[in-house]
Scaffold this active site. Structure first.
Site, PDB file in Angstrom:
ATOM      1  CG  HIS A 156      -9.445 -34.282 -69.802  1.00 41.46           C
ATOM      2  ND1 HIS A 156      -9.146 -34.161 -71.129  1.00 41.46           N
ATOM      3  CD2 HIS A 156      -8.729 -35.358 -69.364  1.00 41.46           C
ATOM      4  CE1 HIS A 156      -8.293 -35.094 -71.494  1.00 41.46           C
ATOM      5  NE2 HIS A 156      -8.027 -35.842 -70.432  1.00 41.46           N
ATOM      6  CD  GLU A 215     -10.614 -28.819 -70.518  1.00 41.94           C
ATOM      7  OE1 GLU A 215      -9.735 -28.375 -71.285  1.00 41.94           O
ATOM      8  OE2 GLU A 215     -10.460 -29.869 -69.869  1.00 41.94           O
ATOM      9  CB  CYS A 219     -12.261 -31.091 -73.176  1.00 40.40           C
ATOM     10  SG  CYS A 219     -11.984 -32.284 -71.832  1.00 40.40           S
ATOM     11  CB  CYS A 271      -8.206 -33.050 -75.175  1.00 36.93           C
ATOM     12  SG  CYS A 271      -9.735 -33.645 -74.416  1.00 36.93           S
TER      13      CYS A 271
END
Length: 162
Positions: A73, A75, A104, A101
């Protein structure tokens, strides 16, 4: 023609996160993240495959439990860039195109991120619960305008005076 209004710092960093998201390689969601401290960019990240792996946009998503597990992801990629380059994220702000999410969000907390700024929500997760426990506020702002206001006329005018 009058000059366009300068964007606020929040608009500027969110707009950069939008631009960063254009590099994403998973068609299920393009997400971008910009880590900022003292109005300085520490790193950027977008969702994409690990180095050396194929990209979802080329070979399809790798779906497990309705999630693409091929990509890292945005992040996490931003945090990993800081790790690779020895940059502290303690006290930084994460500007992210989408609500992080759960994993993250926990990683941002553990990395010392003190604020998250978003303009789009993600599906229901426990991210907000963990961010609340850690006293990390989420600021939801309007999506910045998508156009770039590059003023070529001012460059041409400035050139005439030299």
């Amino acid at each position: 023609m009058s000059a366009a209004k300068r964007p606020s710092w929040d608009e500027y960093f969110l707009k950069l996160a939008m631009l960063v998201s254009e590099r994403a390689t998973c068609p299920r969601m393009h997400c971008g993240c910009v880590l900022v401290k003292d109005k300085r960019i520490l790193s950027t990240g977008y969702n994409g495959s690990i180095p050396g792996d194929v990209h979802c946009e080329d070979d399809g998503c790798y779906i497990v439990d309705n999630h693409c597990i091929r990509t890292i992801h945005a992040e996490m990629n931003a945090l990993l860039q800081c790790s690779i380059h020895g940059v502290s994220t303690s006290g930084a702000t994460a500007y992210v195109t989408n609500m992080p999410c759960t994993n993250c969000a926990k990683s941002l907390v553990a990395a010392g991120i003190t604020e998250i700024v978003i303009f789009s929500d993600y599906h229901n997760t426990q991210a907000e619960e963990f961010l609340a426990i850690a006293n990390v506020p989420i600021r939801r702002l309007e999506m910045p305008k998508t156009e770039i206001n590059y003023d070529l006329d001012s460059f041409t005018s400035a050139k005439k005076f030299k």
